[in-house]
Motif scaffolding. Sequence first.
Motif, PDB file in Angstrom:
ATOM      1  N   LEU A   1       6.454  21.326  14.761  1.00  0.00           N
ATOM      2  CA  LEU A   1       6.911  19.992  15.174  1.00  0.00           C
ATOM      3  C   LEU A   1       7.969  20.104  16.267  1.00  0.00           C
ATOM      4  CD1 LEU A   1       7.010  18.322  11.635  1.00  0.00           C
ATOM      5  CD2 LEU A   1       5.560  17.597  13.548  1.00  0.00           C
ATOM      6  N   LYS A   2       8.886  21.041  16.097  1.00  0.00           N
ATOM      7  CA  LYS A   2       9.910  21.187  17.135  1.00  0.00           C
ATOM      8  C   LYS A   2       9.277  21.610  18.454  1.00  0.00           C
ATOM      9  CE  LYS A   2      14.266  22.659  18.745  1.00  0.00           C
ATOM     10  NZ  LYS A   2      15.626  23.080  18.464  1.00  0.00           N
ATOM     11  N   ALA A   3       8.323  22.537  18.380  1.00  0.00           N
ATOM     12  CA  ALA A   3       7.666  23.012  19.599  1.00  0.00           C
ATOM     13  C   ALA A   3       6.979  21.862  20.333  1.00  0.00           C
ATOM     14  CB  ALA A   3       6.668  24.112  19.266  1.00  0.00           C
ATOM     15  N   GLN A   4       6.362  20.955  19.573  1.00  0.00           N
ATOM     16  CA  GLN A   4       5.693  19.805  20.212  1.00  0.00           C
ATOM     17  C   GLN A   4       6.682  18.947  20.991  1.00  0.00           C
ATOM     18  OE1 GLN A   4       3.433  17.529  17.316  1.00  0.00           O
ATOM     19  NE2 GLN A   4       2.465  19.396  16.572  1.00  0.00           N
ATOM     20  N   VAL A   5       7.844  18.724  20.393  1.00  0.00           N
ATOM     21  CA  VAL A   5       8.861  17.909  21.072  1.00  0.00           C
ATOM     22  C   VAL A   5       9.335  18.607  22.342  1.00  0.00           C
ATOM     23  CG1 VAL A   5      11.194  16.962  20.889  1.00  0.00           C
ATOM     24  CG2 VAL A   5       9.613  16.778  18.952  1.00  0.00           C
TER      25      VAL A   5
END
Lengths: 376, 376
Positions: A239-243
């Motif tokens: 999820l962090k990588a997507q942001v």
Amino acid sequence: MATPPARTIPVRTIHVRLPGEATDRSYEIACGSGLIDSVGGRVAADGARRAVVIADAAVAGSHAARVAASLAAAGAATTTLEVPSGESSKGVPMAGRLWAELAALAADRGTQIVAVGGGVVGDLAGFVAATFARGLPVWHVPTTLVAQVDSAIGGKTGINLEAGKNLVGAFWQPRGVVADIDTLATLPDREYISGLAEVVKYGMILDASFFAWLEGHAAELLAREPQALAWAVERSASLKAQVVEQDEREVSGLRAALNYGHTFGHAYETAAGYGRLLHGEAVAIGMARAARLAATLGRLDEAVVGRQDRLLASLQLPTTPAAAGAIEPATLITIMGRDKKSLHGRLRFVLPDAIGRVELVEGVDPAAVERVLSAP
Amino acid sequence: MATPPARTIPVRTIHVRLPGEATDRSYEIACGSGLIDSVGGRVAADGARRAVVIADAAVAGSHAARVAASLAAAGAATTTLEVPSGESSKGVPMAGRLWAELAALAADRGTQIVAVGGGVVGDLAGFVAATFARGLPVWHVPTTLVAQVDSAIGGKTGINLEAGKNLVGAFWQPRGVVADIDTLATLPDREYISGLAEVVKYGMILDASFFAWLEGHAAELLAREPQALAWAVERSASLKAQVVEQDEREVSGLRAALNYGHTFGHAYETAAGYGRLLHGEAVAIGMARAARLAATLGRLDEAVVGRQDRLLASLQLPTTPAAAGAIEPATLITIMGRDKKSLHGRLRFVLPDAIGRVELVEGVDPAAVERVLSAP
């Protein structure tokens, strides 16, 4: 939401796709069990002939020694530089020491930096890598939960000044991240639990299914049951990588969602005096306050406030500011006005509309903020 | 080659086109006469509400005061931070002092840094801007010839360590550059002439017509005749900008051409002890040696060596190492092996094939290098 891994713990690879000005800056985050000895092979495959391991003293003899051994086995000339544990290492004097040591080693752009430890070492080594010879490649091998799900991902590096945390730094993406959940087995309870606050955060800001999964697996997570832990780390990192892919440099405002709970949290952390609250504990208190503020402003159903409180409590995280000691609301508001995330002194907060959805809200009425801060 | 400007000195604008990861990073270099009072308007048009001028003490009361006044007149809240003149300011202690001062001023990403001075202040202020709050916008107002034609253009920022110059830094492009040739009128002769070495370099590496124009205008340049000076600055800045556009981060090797004369020059500068030779003087000696090495290797016509020597001499620049004092060739070779531009200790040089054309040559025979170093 993708499904959690089944019985075994396979190695999962998260791709972080980032365009580059000159070269592609995409990289991979490897998550799973039994990965620590693979670091050398991964870094060597990236072309490393020389490596400098920058290690937190607490893991220098354990995880960092295994990383260094794997680098040597992969044929990279390897040196380890040890950094004392604790936030006080993350400042100008230690950056200066590491720069001088890299110069003494004649490090050049063919030398890869490998950071092994938690957020302090990752931020510090990342900043030193970003700035030595105008940029050395860096790998992150996070060995704390908060580093695996948050600080090692996204390319924010930095050091503290006396005037405040992370005031100096650079955006500098790693060449790769290796998050081995086995390294979490020996973390002190309080530090491990503190990391779970950031895990809850990802559910709240981006993924209602993940939030629900956390509600169903709090006991397994507290027991550090590997299946549950692997999924919590993988999903959070993903999820962090997507942001980060969508708003690497905090331009569009999307990345600001990651600051959910952090404006309040940072104020409690500062007012309590650094060291009294762990960062994740402050974030948990901050998320609980942010949800209350959203409800007060009519943006969020009161039931959600309770649901978040219960999840945090089931993970043994604080939801009331009692742990911070007695602090005046006015003190907290003053600190929030000085926050790097404030704009021209106006208060702004990341506030949830529902589980899995937040918004950046500008110019919040200070009276509403004070009301929320005054509640027990 | 474009034609030199005619009678009057119009303001010329050089566009530097650089793609960005998140936002476009293109910017303009304004060259000409009477520009210093326009800085405030330009920075304000870029959205500045607050500005911090970082000024070399030598120009704090003159050029920097005018820049600060123009910023204030344009409506930006402006503070000036003064930096003592000289290379010793370009280190970790001064960077630390400026970071702390920016923190005390509560600078944020809405604060623009405006560097006024020569290469020391430009490199230092650029690095501080690149790293404070992970990056503040910066403007360069170079007030020395070498800064106008070289160091203020291209986004290289940096500070020195005890172990060597520019070992720590970042690539950080400015929002704009304002090069006012009027500021060069009061430069000491030796410093002004030193800057002409870099001007000659651009002719040698990229533009035979410009080289020929320099041959025809040496007297005017020495007299700082504004028409000639304006063209020398504009053409040099433009050539550098073209190289930077094509190889911003020294990936393709094209930017390495800018190091013509610098491998030898840096060795003489270091061996002589910093301060004995000005940087441009060392580069002039280095270019003379590099041309000789190219001729020795059969890559360059001997006549070109003489032509370059004559141009340098007509600009009162040194072409023999006598100015560096008595230095053993072995000492110079050792220093060159440690150079940031060497790769794994192998000697490499930027060598001309003809006026206006150079090549990066790897693995040069050390015996040939020693022969060239031993010549008078």
